[in-house]
Design a protein around this motif. Structure first.
Motif, PDB file in Angstrom:
ATOM      1  N   HIS A 248       0.194  -5.827  -1.996  1.00 32.43           N
ATOM      2  CA  HIS A 248       0.849  -4.590  -1.569  1.00 32.43           C
ATOM      3  C   HIS A 248       1.761  -4.179  -2.712  1.00 32.43           C
ATOM      4  CE1 HIS A 248       4.289  -2.772   1.063  1.00 32.43           C
ATOM      5  NE2 HIS A 248       3.502  -1.818   0.588  1.00 32.43           N
TER       6      HIS A 248
ATOM      7  N   SER B 263       3.932  -0.693  -4.822  1.00 27.56           N
ATOM      8  CA  SER B 263       4.374   0.685  -4.936  1.00 27.56           C
ATOM      9  C   SER B 263       4.710   0.939  -6.395  1.00 27.56           C
ATOM     10  CB  SER B 263       5.611   0.925  -4.056  1.00 27.56           C
ATOM     11  OG  SER B 263       6.059   2.259  -4.196  1.00 27.56           O
TER      12      SER B 263
ATOM     13  N   GLN C 182      -8.947  -0.447  -2.318  1.00 26.54           N
ATOM     14  CA  GLN C 182      -7.520  -0.145  -2.463  1.00 26.54           C
ATOM     15  C   GLN C 182      -7.200   1.063  -1.588  1.00 26.54           C
ATOM     16  OE1 GLN C 182      -5.657  -1.147  -6.111  1.00 26.54           O
ATOM     17  NE2 GLN C 182      -4.607   0.807  -6.284  1.00 26.54           N
TER      18      GLN C 182
ATOM     19  N   LEU D 249      -1.079   4.054   1.131  1.00 24.60           N
ATOM     20  CA  LEU D 249      -0.145   4.110   2.255  1.00 24.60           C
ATOM     21  C   LEU D 249       0.734   5.347   2.171  1.00 24.60           C
ATOM     22  CD1 LEU D 249       0.882   0.361   2.103  1.00 24.60           C
ATOM     23  CD2 LEU D 249      -0.697   1.396   3.745  1.00 24.60           C
TER      24      LEU D 249
ATOM     25  N   GLU E  26       1.989   4.151  -3.120  1.00 23.07           N
ATOM     26  CA  GLU E  26       2.091   2.871  -2.420  1.00 23.07           C
ATOM     27  C   GLU E  26       0.734   2.541  -1.817  1.00 23.07           C
ATOM     28  OE1 GLU E  26       4.586   0.634   1.182  1.00 23.07           O
ATOM     29  OE2 GLU E  26       4.711   2.818   0.915  1.00 23.07           O
TER      30      GLU E  26
ATOM     31  N   ILE F  38      -2.169  -0.878  -0.480  1.00 25.03           N
ATOM     32  CA  ILE F  38      -2.529  -2.259  -0.215  1.00 25.03           C
ATOM     33  C   ILE F  38      -3.944  -2.437  -0.739  1.00 25.03           C
ATOM     34  CG2 ILE F  38      -3.331  -1.707   2.133  1.00 25.03           C
ATOM     35  CD1 ILE F  38      -2.422  -4.508   2.990  1.00 25.03           C
TER      36      ILE F  38
ATOM     37  N   TRP G  71      -4.080  -5.496   7.062  1.00 23.70           N
ATOM     38  CA  TRP G  71      -2.656  -5.831   7.102  1.00 23.70           C
ATOM     39  C   TRP G  71      -2.440  -7.223   7.696  1.00 23.70           C
ATOM     40  CZ3 TRP G  71       1.153  -4.419   4.399  1.00 23.70           C
ATOM     41  CH2 TRP G  71       1.359  -3.102   3.989  1.00 23.70           C
TER      42      TRP G  71
ATOM     43  N   TYR H 130      -3.381  -9.761   5.052  1.00 26.22           N
ATOM     44  CA  TYR H 130      -2.349  -9.817   4.016  1.00 26.22           C
ATOM     45  C   TYR H 130      -1.100 -10.538   4.514  1.00 26.22           C
ATOM     46  CZ  TYR H 130       1.622  -8.368   1.216  1.00 26.22           C
ATOM     47  OH  TYR H 130       2.775  -8.381   0.476  1.00 26.22           O
TER      48      TYR H 130
END
Length: 294
Positions: free
Chosen positions: A28, A30, A50, A53, A95, A97, A135, A138
């Motif tokens: 994750h 940014s 990829q 977000l 941003e 993930i 999520w 992760y």
């Protein structure tokens, strides 16, 4: 400063022709760094998804450039003729993930299917199952709550891949409306997966010839009837293995597999482990099995 929380698995033996679905990195990040740019010809081999977000990234493939805004993700093979980057003209941080998998023969087939179905850039709502599972995967790794034996990881990744397959089917139903014959066939398989049903039986229920049903099903679902039925059976079997102590031999019968040997063969081929290994495998996520990338 960009915030990076990436995780890399230990180096595995050469598994290019092995069905295991293993993670190279998951993370994750940014960034608003104008130097953030990755060339697909200069990176280690793998398969990358990829997902944005917030903000926006760019993906260039050959002569084409695509925006990757919020709630969109991209699929690429590495190496290939592409690069993705942060556009410094953007006012917001990008941003995202990501997950990068080993490029096995099995996983490459799935990636090709997703690219054929979605294109390289796909709209996926943040509440959709593939993003929720990503999520979860992760966070499990970040918080050291997942068993990190290769078989455990492979099953979790396969669960995520299956969620993308289900999502892609949902997109087809929404955009194109499945023909009635395909709907009838799918429903019959989902209701009778535990029985020794044949393609001829499914086609008969759908009131078309087996050959015509195969062509229609492949076109609108993205898998053959036999492949779809096998996936339905496999998902049911995996659920029973995970949530019950029913003997493996009985699970094979209850989920429509011809015999225990065939059940084990299919399970291992698609998930990378035997049913017993999945159910009984125990391992500890030791700190030295993952390391934070900086």
């Amino acid at each position: 400063m960009p915030s990076i929380h990436g995780f890399r698995s230990l180096t595995y033996p050469d598994i290019s022709s092995h069905p295991l679905h293993l993670i190279l990195t998951i993370g994750h990040e940014s960034t608003q760094d104008p130097c953030y740019r990755f060339d697909g010809q200069e990176r280690t081999k793998g398969l990358l998804f990829q997902y944005t977000l917030s903000g926006e990234g760019k993906l260039s493939i050959g002569q084409n450039t695509f925006s990757v805004p919020k709630n969109h993700g991209f699929f690429v093979h590495i190496p290939s003729d592409h690069y993705y980057y942060f556009d410094p003209s953007s006012a917001d941080n990008w941003e995202f993930i990501w997950i990068k998998l080993y490029a096995t023969e099995v996983s490459k087939l799935y990636w090709n299917h997703f690219i054929d179905r979605f294109g390289h850039v796909a709209f996926v709502p943040s509440s959709a199952e593939p993003i929720l599972i990503l999520w979860s995967l992760y966070n499990s790794i970040a918080n050291k709550k997942i068993e990190h034996q290769k078989h455990d990881i492979s099953f979790r990744v396969y669960e995520w891949i299956l969620s993308l397959l289900r999502f892609s089917e949902g997109e087809v139903r929404t955009d194109r409306h499945l023909p009635e014959t395909v709907q009838i066939g799918k429903q019959f398989m989902e209701q009778h997966f535990h029985e020794p049903i044949s393609l001829s039986q499914i086609a008969e229920v759908a009131k078309v010839s087996p050959n015509h049903f195969c062509k229609m099903f492949q076109k609108h679902v993205g898998a053959s009837p036999v492949e779809y039925l096998r996936l339905v059976r496999l998902e049911k079997a995996a659920h029973l293995l995970k949530h019950t102590r029913i003997p493996v031999s009985q699970i094979a019968v209850e989920t429509g597999f011809d015999n225990l040997s065939y059940f084990g063969k299919v399970f291992r081929k698609l998930i990378g482990m035997t049913p017993s290994e999945y159910r009984d495998g125990k391992s500890d996520l030791a700190g030295n099995q993952l390391h934070i990338m900086s």
